[in-house]
Design a protein around this motif. Structure first.
Motif, PDB file in Angstrom:
ATOM      1  N   SER A   1      35.417  43.934  47.097  1.00 55.23           N
ATOM      2  CA  SER A   1      34.590  42.819  47.581  1.00 55.23           C
ATOM      3  C   SER A   1      35.274  42.077  48.731  1.00 55.23           C
ATOM      4  N   GLY A   2      36.560  42.359  48.947  1.00 54.57           N
ATOM      5  CA  GLY A   2      37.298  41.674  50.005  1.00 54.57           C
ATOM      6  C   GLY A   2      38.194  40.574  49.459  1.00 54.57           C
ATOM      7  N   ALA A   3      37.939  40.130  48.223  1.00 56.89           N
ATOM      8  CA  ALA A   3      38.772  39.085  47.617  1.00 56.89           C
ATOM      9  C   ALA A   3      40.192  39.605  47.417  1.00 56.89           C
ATOM     10  N   VAL A   4      41.165  38.695  47.490  1.00 55.27           N
ATOM     11  CA  VAL A   4      42.568  39.084  47.291  1.00 55.27           C
ATOM     12  C   VAL A   4      43.131  38.289  46.112  1.00 55.27           C
ATOM     13  N   LEU A   5      43.702  39.011  45.137  1.00 53.78           N
ATOM     14  CA  LEU A   5      44.328  38.363  43.982  1.00 53.78           C
ATOM     15  C   LEU A   5      45.836  38.416  44.188  1.00 53.78           C
ATOM     16  N   LYS A   6      46.520  37.333  43.796  1.00 51.50           N
ATOM     17  CA  LYS A   6      47.981  37.301  43.954  1.00 51.50           C
ATOM     18  C   LYS A   6      48.640  37.173  42.592  1.00 51.50           C
ATOM     19  N   SER A   7      49.749  37.862  42.434  1.00 55.33           N
ATOM     20  CA  SER A   7      50.421  37.815  41.139  1.00 55.33           C
ATOM     21  C   SER A   7      51.916  38.055  41.303  1.00 55.33           C
ATOM     22  N   ARG A   8      52.701  37.469  40.404  1.00 53.89           N
ATOM     23  CA  ARG A   8      54.164  37.676  40.452  1.00 53.89           C
ATOM     24  C   ARG A   8      54.522  39.078  39.969  1.00 53.89           C
ATOM     25  N   SER A   9      53.684  39.652  39.095  1.00 49.57           N
ATOM     26  CA  SER A   9      53.910  41.040  38.680  1.00 49.57           C
ATOM     27  C   SER A   9      52.554  41.707  38.464  1.00 49.57           C
ATOM     28  N   VAL A  10      52.551  43.022  38.603  1.00 53.41           N
ATOM     29  CA  VAL A  10      51.289  43.774  38.470  1.00 53.41           C
ATOM     30  C   VAL A  10      51.536  44.971  37.551  1.00 53.41           C
TER      31      VAL A  10
END
Ligand code: FAD
Length: 306
Positions: free
Chosen positions: A94-103
């Motif tokens: 969708s183009g949204a960007v998720l950010k996370s310290r770990s994946v």
């Protein structure tokens, strides 16, 4: 930002989410189809402590278990890329960007299909992909295994001990499995091996499989074998193409992990069928998901909080 972002909502992803959430850290799950491959199976009889369940029921239970915790579930969202960094970025279609310290990557795999008439129509009605799972359903019946590589020959040996008769169908001139497996296969009285055989159709009576048609590639002649089951064993494809070169993968495309589910990218872990861990099974994927979450937690407490 999340502390742990899980990509994939199959048994591995669901287990990872539950284990992460139980540490009280910000946990998210993004999945194209929550439930994963188990949605495509009917009966499951080898998840220890559950003697019998059905795929859709098992998938619903996975989702309910995750929902019992404070987890942000983003279902029907496809992930298309990952960027490493202090905060790892995961971009959705969708183009949204998720950010996370770990994946935690738990995007699973899919069976390679033969793409012949009847394969889709009789899926779970005689057409099967997992001998460990569905072999016992064909006890005393006749089956074919399509594919003469290691997985096909292993499947044929395994099935020969359960079913009445196995026809192994290989497209090429010769089997491609290890010699020791081939000689074991040839020693079995209830196995027939066909090479240069191109499967052209899986036939049925409208309800279930009743045979398989193939063409002899040497002579061009068409043949039909009567049987009750067809196991397709022409490969398992990990859902990891979207990672490109960001995370190290094997020549088969599987994500390479160590004993703690860590990839070569700091903060990025992986679990389940998408990894190089052998034996693609629910109980194994769930165990790996738990391990990946514990490793991610261990990573987080050792790295300074951004
Ligand atoms: P999956 O179950 O494949 O889940 C992957 C998840 O990732 C899904 O939610 C998917 O939508 C998501 N995903 C993939 N790509 C993306 C993306 N780009 N973006 C976002 N999300 C993505 N095993 C057994 O132990 N017993 C059985 O009886 C059994 N029967 C089976 C019958 C069939 C027909 C099949 C196909 C498999 C069967 N298996 C069985 C194998 C078992 O289903 C798998 O080993 C197990 O589901 C693997 O779990 P996983 O979480 O690693 O991956």
């Amino acid at each position: 930002a999340f502390d742990v972002l899980v990509v994939g909502g199959g048994p591995a992803g669901a287990a990872a989410a539950v284990y992460a959430a139980r540490k009280g850290i910000r946990t998210g799950v993004v999945a194209e189809r929550f439930g994963g491959q188990v949605l495509d199976t009917m009966s499951i009889e080898n998840f220890i402590s559950v003697p019998h369940t059905e795929g859709p029921k098992f998938a619903a239970a996975l989702e309910q278990h995750v929902k019992d915790y404070d987890v942000d579930i983003m279902n029907v969202q496809r992930v298309q890329s990952l960027r490493a960094g202090d905060l790892i970025e995961v971009e959705l279609a969708s183009g949204a960007v998720l950010k996370s310290r770990s994946v935690i990557l738990a995007t699973g795999a899919r069976w390679r299909e033969i793409n012949v008439p009847g394969e889709q129509q009789y899926r779970n009605k005689g057409v099967a992909y997992c001998p460990h799972c569905d072999g016992p359903l064909f006890k005393g019946k006749r089956v074919a295994v399509v594919g003469g590589g290691n997985s096909g020959v292993e499947a044929a040996i395994d099935l020969a001990g359960v079913v009445a008769h196995v026809t192994l169908i290989e497209f090429g001139d010769a089997l491609r499995a290890d010699a020791v497996l081939q000689s074991k296969l040839r020693s079995l009285p209830n196995v027939e091996i066909l090479t240069q055989a191109q499967t052209t159709e899986i036939t049925g009576d409208g309800q279930k499989v009743n045979g398989l048609s193939y063409k002899n590639r040497a002579t061009g002649e068409a043949h039909h074998v009567e049987l009750e089951g067809v196991f397709v064993q022409i490969g398992l494809v990990p859902n990891a193409e979207w990672l490109g070169e960001t995370v190290k993968r094997t020549q088969h495309g599987e994500i390479e992990i160590d004993a703690r589910c860590a990839t070569n990218v700091p903060g990025v872990f992986a679990a389940g069928d998408v990894t190089n861990v052998p034996y693609k099974q629910i109980v194994i994927a769930a165990g790996e998901g738990a391990k990946a979450a514990l490793s991610a937690f261990d990573y987080l407490i050792r790295s300074s909080a951004p």
